[in-house]
Scaffold this motif. Sequence first.
Motif, short mmCIF file in Angstrom:
data_model
loop_
_atom_site.label_atom_id
_atom_site.label_comp_id
_atom_site.label_asym_id
_atom_site.label_seq_id
_atom_site.Cartn_x
_atom_site.Cartn_y
_atom_site.Cartn_z
N CYS A 48 0.84 -1.19 0.00
CA CYS A 48 0.00 0.00 0.00
C CYS A 48 0.88 1.24 0.00
O CYS A 48 1.65 1.45 0.94
CB CYS A 48 -0.89 0.00 1.24
SG CYS A 48 -2.07 -1.35 1.24
N LEU A 49 0.78 2.04 -1.05
CA LEU A 49 1.65 3.20 -1.19
C LEU A 49 0.86 4.50 -1.29
O LEU A 49 -0.22 4.53 -1.87
CB LEU A 49 2.53 3.06 -2.44
CG LEU A 49 3.41 1.82 -2.57
CD1 LEU A 49 4.16 1.84 -3.91
CD2 LEU A 49 4.41 1.72 -1.42
N GLN A 50 1.45 5.58 -0.72
CA GLN A 50 0.91 6.93 -0.90
C GLN A 50 1.96 7.78 -1.61
O GLN A 50 3.14 7.43 -1.64
CB GLN A 50 0.58 7.60 0.45
CG GLN A 50 -0.50 6.88 1.26
CD GLN A 50 0.04 5.69 2.01
OE1 GLN A 50 1.22 5.67 2.40
NE2 GLN A 50 -0.79 4.67 2.22
N GLU A 51 1.49 8.93 -2.12
CA GLU A 51 2.35 9.89 -2.85
C GLU A 51 3.02 9.25 -4.06
O GLU A 51 4.20 9.50 -4.34
CB GLU A 51 3.38 10.54 -1.91
CG GLU A 51 2.72 11.41 -0.83
CD GLU A 51 3.67 12.42 -0.20
OE1 GLU A 51 4.66 12.81 -0.85
OE2 GLU A 51 3.38 12.82 0.94
N PRO A 80 -5.43 8.59 -8.44
CA PRO A 80 -4.76 9.89 -8.29
C PRO A 80 -5.61 10.85 -7.47
O PRO A 80 -6.84 10.73 -7.43
CB PRO A 80 -4.65 10.40 -9.74
CG PRO A 80 -5.76 9.71 -10.48
CD PRO A 80 -5.99 8.39 -9.79
N LYS A 81 -4.97 11.80 -6.78
CA LYS A 81 -5.72 12.85 -6.07
C LYS A 81 -6.33 13.79 -7.11
O LYS A 81 -5.70 14.11 -8.12
CB LYS A 81 -4.78 13.62 -5.14
CG LYS A 81 -4.28 12.79 -3.96
CD LYS A 81 -3.28 13.55 -3.10
CE LYS A 81 -3.95 14.71 -2.39
NZ LYS A 81 -3.03 15.29 -1.35
N PRO A 82 -7.56 14.27 -6.86
CA PRO A 82 -8.23 15.12 -7.85
C PRO A 82 -7.44 16.39 -8.17
O PRO A 82 -7.38 16.81 -9.33
CB PRO A 82 -9.58 15.46 -7.22
CG PRO A 82 -9.71 14.63 -5.99
CD PRO A 82 -8.41 13.96 -5.69
N ASN A 130 5.38 15.06 -12.88
CA ASN A 130 5.12 13.84 -13.65
C ASN A 130 3.65 13.41 -13.50
O ASN A 130 3.34 12.24 -13.54
CB ASN A 130 6.06 12.75 -13.14
CG ASN A 130 6.12 11.55 -14.07
OD1 ASN A 130 6.41 11.69 -15.26
ND2 ASN A 130 5.82 10.36 -13.55
N GLY A 131 2.78 14.40 -13.30
CA GLY A 131 1.36 14.11 -13.12
C GLY A 131 0.99 14.08 -11.65
O GLY A 131 1.83 14.29 -10.78
N PRO A 132 -0.31 13.83 -11.36
CA PRO A 132 -0.78 13.85 -9.98
C PRO A 132 -0.24 12.69 -9.16
O PRO A 132 0.02 11.63 -9.70
CB PRO A 132 -2.30 13.73 -10.13
CG PRO A 132 -2.51 13.05 -11.44
CD PRO A 132 -1.38 13.50 -12.32
N THR A 137 -13.62 15.79 -0.97
CA THR A 137 -12.37 16.47 -0.62
C THR A 137 -11.27 16.04 -1.60
O THR A 137 -11.52 15.30 -2.55
CB THR A 137 -11.92 16.09 0.81
OG1 THR A 137 -11.51 14.71 0.83
CG2 THR A 137 -13.04 16.32 1.81
N ASN A 138 -10.07 16.50 -1.34
CA ASN A 138 -8.92 16.21 -2.22
C ASN A 138 -8.21 14.92 -1.81
O ASN A 138 -7.16 14.61 -2.35
CB ASN A 138 -7.95 17.40 -2.16
CG ASN A 138 -7.03 17.44 -3.35
OD1 ASN A 138 -7.36 16.93 -4.43
ND2 ASN A 138 -5.85 18.02 -3.18
N GLN A 139 -8.77 14.17 -0.86
CA GLN A 139 -8.12 12.95 -0.39
C GLN A 139 -8.88 11.72 -0.90
O GLN A 139 -10.10 11.78 -1.07
CB GLN A 139 -8.04 12.95 1.13
CG GLN A 139 -6.81 13.69 1.68
CD GLN A 139 -6.76 15.17 1.35
OE1 GLN A 139 -7.78 15.85 1.32
NE2 GLN A 139 -5.57 15.68 1.06
N VAL A 140 -8.13 10.65 -1.17
CA VAL A 140 -8.70 9.47 -1.85
C VAL A 140 -8.34 8.18 -1.12
O VAL A 140 -7.52 8.18 -0.19
CB VAL A 140 -8.21 9.38 -3.32
CG1 VAL A 140 -8.64 10.61 -4.11
CG2 VAL A 140 -6.69 9.19 -3.38
N ALA A 141 -8.95 7.10 -1.58
CA ALA A 141 -8.61 5.76 -1.09
C ALA A 141 -8.83 4.76 -2.21
O ALA A 141 -9.66 4.98 -3.10
CB ALA A 141 -9.47 5.40 0.12
#
Length: 318
Positions: free
Chosen positions: A73-76, A99-101, A112-114, A143-147
């Motif tokens: 599981c990776l973020q960023e 990707p984050k909106p 390199n994109g979102p 919001t701007n946060q995702v899962a």
Amino acid sequence: GRAPRFHRKFTQLQDGAGAPSSSIRVMQWNILAQALGEGLDSFVQCPPEALSWSRRKYLILEEILTYRPHILCLQEVDHYYDTLQPVLAGLGYSSNFCPKPWSPCLDVEGNNGPDGCALFYDESRFEFLDSVNLQLSAMRIPTNQVAVVTMLRCRSSGRCVCVAVTHLKARSGWEWLRSAQGSDLLRHLQALVQKHAHDSAGAQTLDIPLFICGDFNAIPTEEVYRRYAASPLGLDSAYKRLSEDGSTEPEYTTWKIRPTGECCATLDYIWYSRDTLRVDAVLDMPTEEQIGPNRLPSFSYPSDHLSLVCDFSFKEKE
Ligand code: NDP
Ligand code: CA
């Protein structure tokens, strides 16, 4: 220069009686978006050469391949399509990316994109059932946060697992938003496991084991953490098992120096269903000496967040 990698050991837990063949290794890691590391983060003590993608990508892949998790599981993640997805697909991983909106990476020149959350799983261990990308809401406002939430079936045992990866809103002053986002994710998970339990002929909701991995951007005293610990889904945080008393989170999962000062805090977690899963082993954290005076990231380690790695096994049904 190239400094040596951290040498980290697994702490085997006393009650970890699960056969190694049946264990599920889970890794949680905020890998530091390339655009943020070079652009907006201002890690003042980190040499710029240590932040180049040409160096960092090998250290990131080396870290993943050292532990070879079944679930990653990776973020960023802002190099999904050009690097992580193709390289890891070649090593037997399937994946989903959200990707984050309005990713802050897009504000950085030469981005390199979102950035976003990515969930990888070992295809030889798990069969794909379903996956959804969620935009987390607060008071019904997106919001701007995702899962990413992926439902898998373990090929050897036939048992289902539901895995979620998320990255909640950063910075102080936003505790209420993290709490709302975390609650929204819990609501979605409750509905998803209910639906799947129904589909698979009357199984109990609480029988579908959950993993929720994330950079919650919240210390253990924050509301969102307390909500997860008290959730009716029966969750526990795996890294508490590393402590002497078995109930204290580590001292840090991130350690960095910004112009505003040093930040050493526990923000990352692997939550799991305590009734259906058992923690067999936990990868220890590098010491302050290993991390070094300039903290993270560094030539030794490509992110300001440390990876969390645990081995789990299914508890026998009673
Ligand atoms: P967050 O506040 O959640 O943080 C984004 C990233 O910045 C995280 O990856 C975080 O890392 C990192 N970060 C945390 N603290 C600092 C710090 N002190 N200095 C530098 N970086 C830090 O971001 P949002 O998702 O809310 O997005 C913020 C940006 O996105 C805004 O600046 C705006 O440009 C854009 N945006 C645009 C919108 C629009 O309508 N166009 C709407 C919303 C956002 P970590 O998690 O590791 O701490
Ligand atoms: Ca970050």
